[in-house]
Design a protein around this motif. Structure first.
Motif, PDB file in Angstrom:
ATOM      1  N   LYS A  33       0.832  -1.215   0.000  1.00 24.26           N
ATOM      2  CA  LYS A  33       0.000   0.000   0.000  1.00 24.26           C
ATOM      3  C   LYS A  33       0.861   1.258   0.000  1.00 24.26           C
ATOM      4  O   LYS A  33       0.579   2.215  -0.722  1.00 24.26           O
ATOM      5  CB  LYS A  33      -0.923   0.022   1.218  1.00 24.26           C
ATOM      6  N   GLU A  34       1.901   1.263   0.820  1.00 19.12           N
ATOM      7  CA  GLU A  34       2.784   2.423   0.896  1.00 19.12           C
ATOM      8  C   GLU A  34       3.522   2.640  -0.422  1.00 19.12           C
ATOM      9  O   GLU A  34       3.687   3.768  -0.873  1.00 19.12           O
ATOM     10  CB  GLU A  34       3.777   2.276   2.051  1.00 19.12           C
ATOM     11  N   ALA A  35       3.977   1.561  -1.051  1.00 18.05           N
ATOM     12  CA  ALA A  35       4.666   1.682  -2.334  1.00 18.05           C
ATOM     13  C   ALA A  35       3.726   2.240  -3.404  1.00 18.05           C
ATOM     14  O   ALA A  35       4.093   3.146  -4.158  1.00 18.05           O
ATOM     15  CB  ALA A  35       5.225   0.328  -2.763  1.00 18.05           C
ATOM     16  N   LYS A  36       2.500   1.735  -3.446  1.00 14.89           N
ATOM     17  CA  LYS A  36       1.527   2.231  -4.425  1.00 14.89           C
ATOM     18  C   LYS A  36       1.223   3.709  -4.186  1.00 14.89           C
ATOM     19  O   LYS A  36       1.145   4.496  -5.130  1.00 14.89           O
ATOM     20  CB  LYS A  36       0.244   1.410  -4.367  1.00 14.89           C
ATOM     21  N   ARG A  37       1.042   4.080  -2.918  1.00 15.29           N
ATOM     22  CA  ARG A  37       0.778   5.482  -2.588  1.00 15.29           C
ATOM     23  C   ARG A  37       1.941   6.365  -3.011  1.00 15.29           C
ATOM     24  O   ARG A  37       1.757   7.408  -3.634  1.00 15.29           O
ATOM     25  CB  ARG A  37       0.528   5.633  -1.088  1.00 15.29           C
ATOM     26  N   TYR A  38       3.164   5.936  -2.708  1.00 12.03           N
ATOM     27  CA  TYR A  38       4.354   6.714  -3.055  1.00 12.03           C
ATOM     28  C   TYR A  38       4.446   6.941  -4.560  1.00 12.03           C
ATOM     29  O   TYR A  38       4.629   8.062  -5.023  1.00 12.03           O
ATOM     30  CB  TYR A  38       5.619   6.000  -2.553  1.00 12.03           C
TER      31      TYR A  38
END
Length: 110
Positions: A47-52
């Motif tokens: 999720k964090e990678a996609k958001r970034y």
């Protein structure tokens, strides 16, 4: 001369530590902590990678521009997309011609 030593960081059992290496060389590399509670089905790292990557790509700016567009601008963008698809001889041209403007705007978001 003083020497600084750092003790290894420990994380609680329900957390993990990972190294964040940004795509932008001017940003620092960081050690971050994530929550394991979601497991693989609700993966915080993913999720964090996609958001970034969403925030650092043109998609975020494009979505913001579409959200802030006036009704006239949205109509113009939808018509422009219809013309581009029609001119490309895409097999989807007829389907896209039948979609309303809001549906076409939502396609632009993706």
């Amino acid at each position: 001369m003083s020497s600084a030593s750092s003790a290894p960081t420990t994380t609680p059992n329900n957390h993990f530590t990972y190294v964040f290496i940004p795509a932008n060389d001017s940003l620092p590399i960081k050690a971050l902590t994530g929550d394991k509670s979601g497991g693989l089905s609700d993966d915080i790292l993913s999720k964090e990678a996609k958001r970034y990557f969403y925030e650092n790509s043109d998609k975020g700016a494009r979505a913001a521009a579409l959200d802030g567009a006036t009704p006239e601008q949205r109509k113009m963008l939808a018509d422009q997309l219809r013309e581009e698809v029609k001119g490309s001889q895409s097999p989807y041209a007829a389907q896209m011609a039948g979609l309303d403007d809001d549906a076409l705007i939502n396609i632009m978001r993706s």
